[in-house]
Every structure is written in C-alpha cells, then in structure tokens.
Design an enzyme around this catalytic site. Sequence first.
Site, PDB file in Angstrom:
ATOM      1  N   HIS A 160      34.852  36.885  41.692  1.00  0.00           N
ATOM      2  CA  HIS A 160      35.115  37.481  43.013  1.00  0.00           C
ATOM      3  C   HIS A 160      36.562  37.246  43.464  1.00  0.00           C
ATOM      4  O   HIS A 160      36.838  37.183  44.661  1.00  0.00           O
ATOM      5  CB  HIS A 160      34.154  36.934  44.072  1.00  0.00           C
ATOM      6  CG  HIS A 160      32.714  36.997  43.675  1.00  0.00           C
ATOM      7  ND1 HIS A 160      31.971  38.154  43.747  1.00  0.00           N
ATOM      8  CD2 HIS A 160      31.890  36.035  43.177  1.00  0.00           C
ATOM      9  CE1 HIS A 160      30.743  37.910  43.319  1.00  0.00           C
ATOM     10  NE2 HIS A 160      30.669  36.641  42.960  1.00  0.00           N
ATOM     11  N   LYS A 287      64.254  42.562  42.265  1.00  0.00           N
ATOM     12  CA  LYS A 287      62.936  42.942  41.755  1.00  0.00           C
ATOM     13  C   LYS A 287      62.874  42.927  40.226  1.00  0.00           C
ATOM     14  O   LYS A 287      63.816  43.276  39.535  1.00  0.00           O
ATOM     15  CB  LYS A 287      62.552  44.330  42.259  1.00  0.00           C
ATOM     16  CG  LYS A 287      62.347  44.426  43.758  1.00  0.00           C
ATOM     17  CD  LYS A 287      61.173  43.582  44.236  1.00  0.00           C
ATOM     18  CE  LYS A 287      59.853  44.066  43.730  1.00  0.00           C
ATOM     19  NZ  LYS A 287      59.517  45.431  44.197  1.00  0.00           N
ATOM     20  N   GLU A 294      51.524  48.688  35.322  1.00  0.00           N
ATOM     21  CA  GLU A 294      51.193  49.618  36.399  1.00  0.00           C
ATOM     22  C   GLU A 294      50.970  51.033  35.871  1.00  0.00           C
ATOM     23  O   GLU A 294      50.048  51.733  36.309  1.00  0.00           O
ATOM     24  CB  GLU A 294      52.308  49.603  37.438  1.00  0.00           C
ATOM     25  CG  GLU A 294      52.386  48.295  38.223  1.00  0.00           C
ATOM     26  CD  GLU A 294      53.586  48.235  39.157  1.00  0.00           C
ATOM     27  OE1 GLU A 294      54.396  49.187  39.145  1.00  0.00           O
ATOM     28  OE2 GLU A 294      53.696  47.242  39.901  1.00  0.00           O
TER      29      GLU A 294
END
Length: 484
Positions: A160, A287, A294
């Site tokens: 979870h 970044k 992705e």
Amino acid sequence: MSKQSNLLWGGRFASGPSAELTALSRSPASFFRLSPEDLAGSRAHARELERAGVLTADELGRMLETLDAIGADVAAGRETPTPADEDVHTFHERLLIERLGPLGGKLRAGRSRNDQTANNTRIYLRRKARSLSALVLKVQDALLAQAQDHVDTLMPGFTHLQPAQPVSLGHHLMAHAQSLSRDISRLIDWDRRFDRGPLGAGALAGTAFVGDSMASARDLGFARPCENSIDAVASRDVVAEFLFATAMLGVNLSRLSEEICIWASRQFAWARLDDAYSTGSSIMPQKKNPDIAELTRGMSGTMIGNLAGMLATLKAMPLAYNRDLVEDKRNLFETLDLLELILPAFAGMVATLRFDTERMAMDAPRGFTLATEVADWLVRQGIPFSHAHEISGATVRYCEERGIELDGLTADDLPKIDDALKPEVLKVIDPRRALAARSGVGGTAPVRVREQLAEFRKTCDAQRDWVKVVPSGAALDAAKAPAQ
C-alpha cells in the site's frame, strides 16, 4: 478482351475504384514491412503449384529465382511500392509479372490475400517473438547483475506504498525480473499454440491446388497446417494473444519504471540515474529526469490501448474474413515499434543505476517495519498470534506517541506496554536478523536470494536457447524489409 489491371480483384468491375476508395484501401507504408514474409509464402506456394502440376519444374525454378531477386531488390531499396500498389501482395505480383510476363500471373492460382495475410502475420510474429524476447533478456540480465550486487543490501519493502518489512534489494529487483521472465514464457507458449500454417486456406474454403499442406507448412517453419481453413483466415486470437503478452510486458516495465521514478526522487534519493540514461530541464538547470522510465510508463498505456482496440475489432465479426481485420497490423506494428525503442534504453538505464545502500539500510527499519518481528517473538513465547498482534500494535502506538522508532525502545519501556514483553525482545528489533529469518523458499533471506539467482540464470539460459532456435523457412532467413 479485358485489360489487365494492377488490382488483384478488378475483373468483375466495369470501372476502377474512386480516388477516395483507393486512398482508404491502400495499405499504410509500414505494412509493406511484411515483404520478406509475403515472398516466403510465395516460394512455398510456388512449390505447391509445381506439385499440383500447375507449374513445370523449369517454371518453378524461374519463379523461385525471380522471387529471390525481387526480395534482394526490395531489401536494397531498388524496388519500392508505387501508389497503384494496393498492398504488399499487389506490389509483389506486379514485379513478378513485369519480370516473368504471363508466368508471373500463374502464382495467384489457389491462394487468396486472406490466407496470405494470415500467413505473413504468423511468420512475422514468430520471428518478432524471438527478437523481442532477446531484448527482454537484456533487461533481465541487467536486473540479475544488480540483484547479485545487492543480495545483502537492506531496504524497506512496501505494501500500500507504506513501509512493511525489511527486504533485500536484490530480492526486490528479482521480483521484477521474475515477472519479465513470465512475459517471455507467455511468448514461448504463444509460439507453441500458433505453430500452424494458414497457407492453403484460400479465401476461406481451402484450395483445389494444394496437395501437400504439410509440406507447405513445414517449408515455412510451421509444425503443421491450420486445422480449419475458415478459422485460419478469420481468427485473430493469434494477434490478440500476442498483444496481451506485449501489453503485460509493458505493464511490468511500467511498474518498475514507477519505482525507479520514486527511488530517484530527491525525497527518497535511493537511486542515481546515469547521465547517459536521463535528461535535464530546459528551464531548471538542477533537474535530472527519469525520462526512460516515464516514457515507458506512458507508452505502456498505448500498448494496453492496442490490445483493447484489437479485441473491440474482433468482438462482433462474423466468419470468415472481413476487411476490418487489417487493423490487426496497425495495432501490432505500433506496439512492436514501441517495445523495440523502449527495451534497449530500459536495459541500459537499469544496468547503470547506482544505489545509495547506506541510505536504504538506514530507511529499512523506519516506519516500524520490524513490528512483525515483535509479534513473531511473542508467538515463540507461546502467545497466540491474535494476541501477539495486539501487543505489537500497542508497541507501535507507544513509540509513535513518543516520537521514536522501535529501535529506540529500552528495557524500561517494555513493561509499560505489556508484561509479556521481556528485554530479550529487543534483540529481534534488527533488520538484518529479520532478513535472515525469512528463509523459506522464495523468501528474502540472502541465502534464498542467492538460490533464486542461480535458478533464474538457468531459466534465462533456457529462454536464450529458445530465442536462438528460429523456425526454419525462407521467411526467417530472408533479407530485411525496406526501411519505412
């Protein structure tokens, strides 16, 4: 005398198709990639026509020689489809007639585009199942190497998305490897199930010119011909099942992609992406983005959509062949093209990941991941697990109220929680001890992870052997299709 048409179906019509119908009917450029498979089917059919007496031995020799030459010219880009070539079958017949005259027109006897396209698709997919599996094996190899290096690396396992129990990083990575291994197993099983040749099914009823279907099937690398001519041309579960296997592969890659995105985030900082397998931002210089993960995650949705699209096309289609079925190739080719882009990049990303093992080990006991160890210790003292669970839960609550983790407990704290807790229980609040205790088959104990690695290598070797055994038949030895 009627004028010879470039179309394979024009004789019954008084006029040619409209410009709009022609544009709609013409195969997209990507469909012509099936040229090698179509030429292989033509070779097998030519041999069948010679056995049936439609071609002489000399005509067969000339036909095969010309088909080989067409294959070489198409592969080299010396011959390309024209706007008048409706599909790959029309393209090849035009070239054959241009080179052989009336003899070239004999090849169409006893076959249909219906069995040709079904045959081409099966041959193509059997080849692609192996080349795709070879790419998946490279991802598995990368996971295996990382797992080997991190058998003893601690990390928190999750359920979870909440910290659950300490596990070995190697064990966690092997969970992903096992799922990818099943993806290859599905392709192997798919290949066994569809090792049947559709050639000779004709439009739907079979053909009067096929005398030895087994020879034609084996000529193309199939174990035997399809059992039913209608099923051979009308069914596309061969495509739907392949798309399921590839969609499942996409989903499994996407799940690992999601974890890599999380692990590489600043908040986790468990993994560092190699510069060669990550990108930056056009506006934010700091970044370092997990683009491969992705893009994989995003493209998996397209693969799922292609499976759903294929099933929707099939769901209300009467027997036998219907033109709707051309959509199978659109779905297939997009999925295959995506995976052939994804998998090499994905393997490189996984192979070059670097893990902050100290940080992962530090996080392993955080979030009370050793609470189960307390409950298990109580069980060994003779306390029923239902009660041990309550005591362990109370221990967690006690720690939360004081802002400490389980390893912050002292012997003085224990009687304040429950009299059943003795100082000895503090010894089990140790993530490495917890890891070693999970020593059942398939468990996270390092000894079991090493056994898993050894068995997995055997599985990979067996899968590599399957990849190497390409079905015999001219299609799989033919030159590559022209560049798209």
